[in-house]
Scaffold this motif. Structure first.
Motif, PDB file in Angstrom:
ATOM      1  N   LEU A  30      -1.994  10.781   6.498  1.00 44.08           N
ATOM      2  CA  LEU A  30      -1.365  10.550   5.109  1.00 44.08           C
ATOM      3  C   LEU A  30      -0.839  11.628   4.262  1.00 44.08           C
ATOM      4  CD1 LEU A  30      -3.804   7.684   4.010  1.00 44.08           C
ATOM      5  CD2 LEU A  30      -1.524   7.290   4.737  1.00 44.08           C
ATOM      6  N   LEU A  31      -1.716  12.581   4.272  1.00 43.43           N
ATOM      7  CA  LEU A  31      -1.121  13.748   3.675  1.00 43.43           C
ATOM      8  C   LEU A  31       0.171  14.543   4.138  1.00 43.43           C
ATOM      9  CD1 LEU A  31      -4.706  15.775   3.110  1.00 43.43           C
ATOM     10  CD2 LEU A  31      -3.233  14.804   1.333  1.00 43.43           C
ATOM     11  N   SER A  32       0.310  14.461   5.693  1.00 37.37           N
ATOM     12  CA  SER A  32       1.358  15.059   6.226  1.00 37.37           C
ATOM     13  C   SER A  32       2.561  13.977   5.991  1.00 37.37           C
ATOM     14  CB  SER A  32       0.911  14.827   7.731  1.00 37.37           C
ATOM     15  OG  SER A  32       2.137  15.416   8.400  1.00 37.37           O
ATOM     16  N   ARG A  33       2.543  12.974   5.808  1.00 37.96           N
ATOM     17  CA  ARG A  33       3.500  11.987   5.377  1.00 37.96           C
ATOM     18  C   ARG A  33       4.086  12.274   4.070  1.00 37.96           C
ATOM     19  NH1 ARG A  33       1.273   6.446   7.014  1.00 37.96           N
ATOM     20  NH2 ARG A  33      -0.040   7.619   8.543  1.00 37.96           N
ATOM     21  N   ILE A  34       3.209  12.813   3.149  1.00 36.58           N
ATOM     22  CA  ILE A  34       3.383  12.933   1.605  1.00 36.58           C
ATOM     23  C   ILE A  34       4.227  14.347   1.731  1.00 36.58           C
ATOM     24  CG2 ILE A  34       2.637  13.599  -0.313  1.00 36.58           C
ATOM     25  CD1 ILE A  34      -0.012  11.719   0.163  1.00 36.58           C
ATOM     26  N   ALA A  35       3.871  15.234   2.653  1.00 35.75           N
ATOM     27  CA  ALA A  35       4.426  16.616   2.820  1.00 35.75           C
ATOM     28  C   ALA A  35       5.619  16.646   3.292  1.00 35.75           C
ATOM     29  CB  ALA A  35       3.312  17.525   3.370  1.00 35.75           C
ATOM     30  N   TYR A  36       5.937  15.928   4.373  1.00 37.42           N
ATOM     31  CA  TYR A  36       7.120  15.952   5.215  1.00 37.42           C
ATOM     32  C   TYR A  36       7.849  14.696   5.076  1.00 37.42           C
ATOM     33  CZ  TYR A  36       4.671  20.220   6.500  1.00 37.42           C
ATOM     34  OH  TYR A  36       4.140  21.466   6.430  1.00 37.42           O
ATOM     35  N   GLY A  37       7.795  13.689   4.536  1.00 36.40           N
ATOM     36  CA  GLY A  37       8.213  12.460   4.814  1.00 36.40           C
ATOM     37  C   GLY A  37       9.339  12.424   3.621  1.00 36.40           C
ATOM     38  N   ASP A  38      10.188  11.487   3.765  1.00 36.44           N
ATOM     39  CA  ASP A  38      11.220  11.206   2.782  1.00 36.44           C
ATOM     40  C   ASP A  38      10.324  10.531   1.392  1.00 36.44           C
ATOM     41  OD1 ASP A  38      10.864   8.401   3.043  1.00 36.44           O
ATOM     42  OD2 ASP A  38      12.679   8.401   4.421  1.00 36.44           O
ATOM     43  N   GLU A  39      11.141  10.320   0.402  1.00 37.62           N
ATOM     44  CA  GLU A  39      10.513   9.773  -0.854  1.00 37.62           C
ATOM     45  C   GLU A  39       9.906   8.598  -0.648  1.00 37.62           C
ATOM     46  OE1 GLU A  39      11.755   8.879  -5.578  1.00 37.62           O
ATOM     47  OE2 GLU A  39      13.124  10.347  -4.282  1.00 37.62           O
ATOM     48  N   ASP A  40      10.400   7.739  -0.002  1.00 43.98           N
ATOM     49  CA  ASP A  40       9.841   6.359   0.194  1.00 43.98           C
ATOM     50  C   ASP A  40       8.542   6.317   1.051  1.00 43.98           C
ATOM     51  OD1 ASP A  40      11.677   4.849  -1.373  1.00 43.98           O
ATOM     52  OD2 ASP A  40      13.070   4.455   0.604  1.00 43.98           O
ATOM     53  N   THR A  41       8.671   7.223   2.175  1.00 46.26           N
ATOM     54  CA  THR A  41       7.531   7.370   3.044  1.00 46.26           C
ATOM     55  C   THR A  41       6.431   8.073   2.054  1.00 46.26           C
ATOM     56  OG1 THR A  41       8.974   7.575   5.117  1.00 46.26           O
ATOM     57  CG2 THR A  41       6.727   8.626   4.990  1.00 46.26           C
ATOM     58  N   ALA A  42       6.490   9.019   1.444  1.00 52.06           N
ATOM     59  CA  ALA A  42       5.616   9.826   0.642  1.00 52.06           C
ATOM     60  C   ALA A  42       5.246   8.683  -0.351  1.00 52.06           C
ATOM     61  CB  ALA A  42       6.403  10.915   0.022  1.00 52.06           C
ATOM     62  N   ARG A  43       5.943   7.878  -0.978  1.00 50.58           N
ATOM     63  CA  ARG A  43       5.243   7.095  -1.917  1.00 50.58           C
ATOM     64  C   ARG A  43       4.370   6.013  -1.255  1.00 50.58           C
ATOM     65  NH1 ARG A  43       9.605   6.405  -4.989  1.00 50.58           N
ATOM     66  NH2 ARG A  43       8.889   7.698  -6.441  1.00 50.58           N
ATOM     67  N   ILE A  44       4.436   5.541  -0.220  1.00 52.15           N
ATOM     68  CA  ILE A  44       3.664   4.476   0.590  1.00 52.15           C
ATOM     69  C   ILE A  44       2.338   5.291   1.052  1.00 52.15           C
ATOM     70  CG2 ILE A  44       3.419   3.303   2.540  1.00 52.15           C
ATOM     71  CD1 ILE A  44       6.540   2.554   2.154  1.00 52.15           C
ATOM     72  N   ALA A  45       2.621   6.540   1.280  1.00 49.88           N
ATOM     73  CA  ALA A  45       1.333   7.494   1.910  1.00 49.88           C
ATOM     74  C   ALA A  45       0.643   7.510   0.588  1.00 49.88           C
ATOM     75  CB  ALA A  45       1.835   8.601   2.384  1.00 49.88           C
ATOM     76  N   ILE A  46       1.018   8.074  -0.633  1.00 51.72           N
ATOM     77  CA  ILE A  46       0.211   8.230  -1.760  1.00 51.72           C
ATOM     78  C   ILE A  46      -0.616   7.092  -2.102  1.00 51.72           C
ATOM     79  CG2 ILE A  46       0.387   8.712  -4.009  1.00 51.72           C
ATOM     80  CD1 ILE A  46       2.783  10.575  -3.372  1.00 51.72           C
ATOM     81  N   ASP A  47       0.176   5.711  -2.049  1.00 53.74           N
ATOM     82  CA  ASP A  47      -0.527   4.509  -2.080  1.00 53.74           C
ATOM     83  C   ASP A  47      -1.794   4.300  -1.201  1.00 53.74           C
ATOM     84  OD1 ASP A  47      -0.777   2.078  -4.080  1.00 53.74           O
ATOM     85  OD2 ASP A  47       0.216   1.250  -2.285  1.00 53.74           O
ATOM     86  N   ASP A  48      -1.370   4.616   0.054  1.00 58.85           N
ATOM     87  CA  ASP A  48      -2.388   4.251   0.826  1.00 58.85           C
ATOM     88  C   ASP A  48      -3.614   5.510   0.877  1.00 58.85           C
ATOM     89  OD1 ASP A  48      -0.958   2.172   2.140  1.00 58.85           O
ATOM     90  OD2 ASP A  48      -0.266   3.270   3.660  1.00 58.85           O
ATOM     91  N   LEU A  49      -3.270   6.654   0.454  1.00 56.00           N
ATOM     92  CA  LEU A  49      -4.389   7.566   0.265  1.00 56.00           C
ATOM     93  C   LEU A  49      -5.078   7.264  -0.992  1.00 56.00           C
ATOM     94  CD1 LEU A  49      -5.472  10.279   1.134  1.00 56.00           C
ATOM     95  CD2 LEU A  49      -3.777  11.550  -0.350  1.00 56.00           C
ATOM     96  N   GLY A  50      -4.476   6.778  -2.154  1.00 50.34           N
ATOM     97  CA  GLY A  50      -5.096   6.582  -3.195  1.00 50.34           C
ATOM     98  C   GLY A  50      -6.143   5.429  -2.908  1.00 50.34           C
ATOM     99  N   ASP A  51      -5.890   4.424  -2.212  1.00 47.50           N
ATOM    100  CA  ASP A  51      -6.605   3.427  -1.561  1.00 47.50           C
ATOM    101  C   ASP A  51      -7.981   3.915  -1.074  1.00 47.50           C
ATOM    102  OD1 ASP A  51      -5.329   1.475  -2.791  1.00 47.50           O
ATOM    103  OD2 ASP A  51      -4.494   0.817  -0.573  1.00 47.50           O
ATOM    104  N   ALA A  52      -7.888   5.209  -0.297  1.00 50.45           N
ATOM    105  CA  ALA A  52      -8.821   5.622   0.634  1.00 50.45           C
ATOM    106  C   ALA A  52      -9.524   6.689  -0.175  1.00 50.45           C
ATOM    107  CB  ALA A  52      -8.113   6.480   2.056  1.00 50.45           C
ATOM    108  N   ILE A  53      -9.145   7.185  -0.982  1.00 45.88           N
ATOM    109  CA  ILE A  53      -9.874   8.163  -1.880  1.00 45.88           C
ATOM    110  C   ILE A  53     -10.382   7.934  -3.338  1.00 45.88           C
ATOM    111  CG2 ILE A  53      -9.187  10.258  -0.107  1.00 45.88           C
ATOM    112  CD1 ILE A  53      -7.451  11.281  -2.602  1.00 45.88           C
TER     113      ILE A  53
END
Length: 166
Positions: A30-53
């Motif tokens: 998830l951190l990697s998707r935030i770092a290297y993904g496009d904006e949509d990918t990063a936004r989804i990864a942040i949401d998923d990461l928020g659920d996890a942490i």
């Protein structure tokens, strides 16, 4: 993981639990998707990461504090998208007090049952505080979409004291 998140491989993610009770091995991708993904990918990864942490926006877990330095690294990186969302997640982590509130509401003989969870909250809040210089740097950005959420997080940090010992 590239130049960003280099230290993530040193964390024993497989030995940690996230806020859902699952293993935390899914956090580095998830951190990697935030770092290297496009904006949509990063936004989804942040949401998923928020659920996890920081489940439900107010319940942290064992894996939260070890994740915070990477959130700060991402927030301070010029090429990472969705800084506002990262800063909002850090604000949620800083404000969490679910376990401390539950422990304080219990009879003193039951306080020990919440010790591990209250330690997670204190460690997570301390990790956010440790990144103050990064957040101040983002707050001084000429980009209002980054600076405003960073200033808001600084205010949350100023308004949220360290936890008392239980």
């Amino acid at each position: 993981m590239g130049s960003l998140l280099r230290g993530a491989s040193r964390v024993r993610w497989g030995e940690l639990r996230d806020a859902t009770g699952a293993g935390a091995a899914g956090i580095p991708p998830l951190l990697s998707r935030i770092a290297y993904g496009d904006e949509d990918t990063a936004r989804i990864a942040i949401d998923d990461l928020g659920d996890a942490i920081c489940a439900l926006g107010f319940v942290v877990a064992e894996a939260t504090a070890p994740t915070v330095p990477f959130l700060l690294e991402l927030a301070g990186s010029p090429q990472v998208a969705c800084k506002a969302e990262l800063l909002d997640l850090l604000g949620s982590i800083c404000r969490t007090s679910q376990w401390h509130s539950a422990a304080a509401a219990q009879d003193s003989k039951h306080d020990a049952s919440y010790q591990q969870q209250t330690d997670w909250e204190a460690a997570a809040r301390t990790a956010v505080y440790a990144g103050r210089s990064v957040i101040e740097g983002v707050a001084s950005s000429v980009r209002p979409e980054e600076a405003a959420p960073a200033r808001k997080l600084l205010q949350v940090m100023d308004d949220t004291p360290q936890f008392p010992k239980l």
